[in-house]
Enzyme design. Structure first.
Site, PDB file in Angstrom:
ATOM      1  N   ASN A  28       0.824  -1.213   0.000  1.00 57.72           N
ATOM      2  CA  ASN A  28       0.000   0.000   0.000  1.00 57.72           C
ATOM      3  C   ASN A  28       0.857   1.262   0.000  1.00 57.72           C
ATOM      4  O   ASN A  28       0.511   2.260  -0.633  1.00 57.72           O
ATOM      5  CB  ASN A  28      -0.931   0.007   1.214  1.00 57.72           C
ATOM      6  CG  ASN A  28      -2.062  -1.000   1.084  1.00 57.72           C
ATOM      7  OD1 ASN A  28      -2.297  -1.551   0.004  1.00 57.72           O
ATOM      8  ND2 ASN A  28      -2.757  -1.257   2.171  1.00 57.72           N
ATOM      9  N   THR A  79      -4.623  -7.689  -0.765  1.00 59.31           N
ATOM     10  CA  THR A  79      -5.860  -7.579  -0.003  1.00 59.31           C
ATOM     11  C   THR A  79      -6.908  -6.870  -0.857  1.00 59.31           C
ATOM     12  O   THR A  79      -6.579  -6.208  -1.843  1.00 59.31           O
ATOM     13  CB  THR A  79      -5.644  -6.773   1.290  1.00 59.31           C
ATOM     14  OG1 THR A  79      -5.269  -5.423   0.942  1.00 59.31           O
ATOM     15  CG2 THR A  79      -4.555  -7.401   2.137  1.00 59.31           C
ATOM     16  N   ASP A  86      -5.249   0.699  -5.081  1.00 65.52           N
ATOM     17  CA  ASP A  86      -4.475   0.757  -6.322  1.00 65.52           C
ATOM     18  C   ASP A  86      -5.326   1.295  -7.470  1.00 65.52           C
ATOM     19  O   ASP A  86      -4.907   2.192  -8.208  1.00 65.52           O
ATOM     20  CB  ASP A  86      -3.942  -0.635  -6.657  1.00 65.52           C
ATOM     21  CG  ASP A  86      -3.091  -0.638  -7.913  1.00 65.52           C
ATOM     22  OD1 ASP A  86      -2.186   0.216  -8.019  1.00 65.52           O
ATOM     23  OD2 ASP A  86      -3.342  -1.468  -8.798  1.00 65.52           O
ATOM     24  N   ASP A  90      -4.847   4.930  -9.247  1.00 60.75           N
ATOM     25  CA  ASP A  90      -4.560   4.906 -10.687  1.00 60.75           C
ATOM     26  C   ASP A  90      -5.388   5.960 -11.414  1.00 60.75           C
ATOM     27  O   ASP A  90      -4.926   6.614 -12.347  1.00 60.75           O
ATOM     28  CB  ASP A  90      -4.868   3.528 -11.284  1.00 60.75           C
ATOM     29  CG  ASP A  90      -3.739   2.538 -11.069  1.00 60.75           C
ATOM     30  OD1 ASP A  90      -2.647   2.958 -10.625  1.00 60.75           O
ATOM     31  OD2 ASP A  90      -3.953   1.334 -11.331  1.00 60.75           O
TER      32      ASP A  90
END
Length: 213
Positions: A28, A79, A86, A90
């Protein structure tokens, strides 16, 4: 198109992922650092107008975007929150890169002339399609249908954007950047249509498609 290179690329960056994991840097954290770096580089690129250096720096950051997934595997697997983080960041990074082009254009002395205007509006369409492409997939999955298809994935879109920025930064005329942004806009629209068409086809073939009143 470029998704096929993902597996060999992961093998290439594996030593870097192992190094980050050994330092105690979580997946993360890698995601957040990468997104923050991309946003910062994009802002500086847009404000300074240095598309050459900016495109190279952003390209390096983007190429290491998959590091978080590799680090997550070393942590025992990703996870659900990590995947959510993510994907969300993005979108922020994609927005920042395209906004960098818009900021660059608005600072040009010839902004109100034909080709900068064409580039500007094509970039706006590119922003819209980048978000709707992801939303169509997410919303489709939410109602039970998968639509990962499309002529232009995120990696394809980023290559188009960054190559256009690089060539413009090398001194080629604004028409070159306009052409790349026009291709981005066109492929983005086609990709959105492809995903909507896929979900429509799956929904029409699904007996449980109708939502109760």
């Amino acid at each position: 198109m470029f998704e096929k290179l993902r597996k060999p690329w992961k093998h290439l960056i594996a030593p870097i992922a192992r190094g980050l994991h050994a330092l105690g840097i979580t997946a993360n954290a890698v995601t957040i650092i990468g997104a923050a770096g991309t946003v910062l580089a994009a802002i500086v690129t847009g404000v300074t107008g240095n598309l050459l250096v900016g495109s190279i720096v952003i390209a390096v950051l983007v190429m290491f975007d998959s590091l978080d997934g590799s680090v997550a595997q070393l942590e025992g697997g990703g996870t659900k929150f990590g995947a959510f983080l993510d994907s969300t960041l993005d979108r922020v990074a994609d927005w920042a890169v395209l906004v960098a082009i818009i900021v660059y254009l608005t600072q040009r002395d010839d902004f109100m002339t034909l080709w900068p205007q064409i580039t500007f509006y094509c970039t706006l369409v590119g922003i819209m399609t980048s978000f709707v492409t992801s939303y169509a997939r997410a919303r489709g999955e939410a109602v039970g249908y998968e639509a990962k298809n499309g002529i232009a994935t995120r990696s394809d879109r980023l290559v188009i954007i960054l190559v256009g920025m690089f060539l413009a930064g090398c001194g080629l005329p604004i028409q070159v950047l306009a052409c790349f942004m026009a291709v981005l806009a066109l492929l983005g629209v086609v990709t959105v249509w492809q995903r909507m068409h896929t979900i429509h086809r799956l929904a029409m073939a699904d007996p449980s498609n109708r939502i109760p009143a």
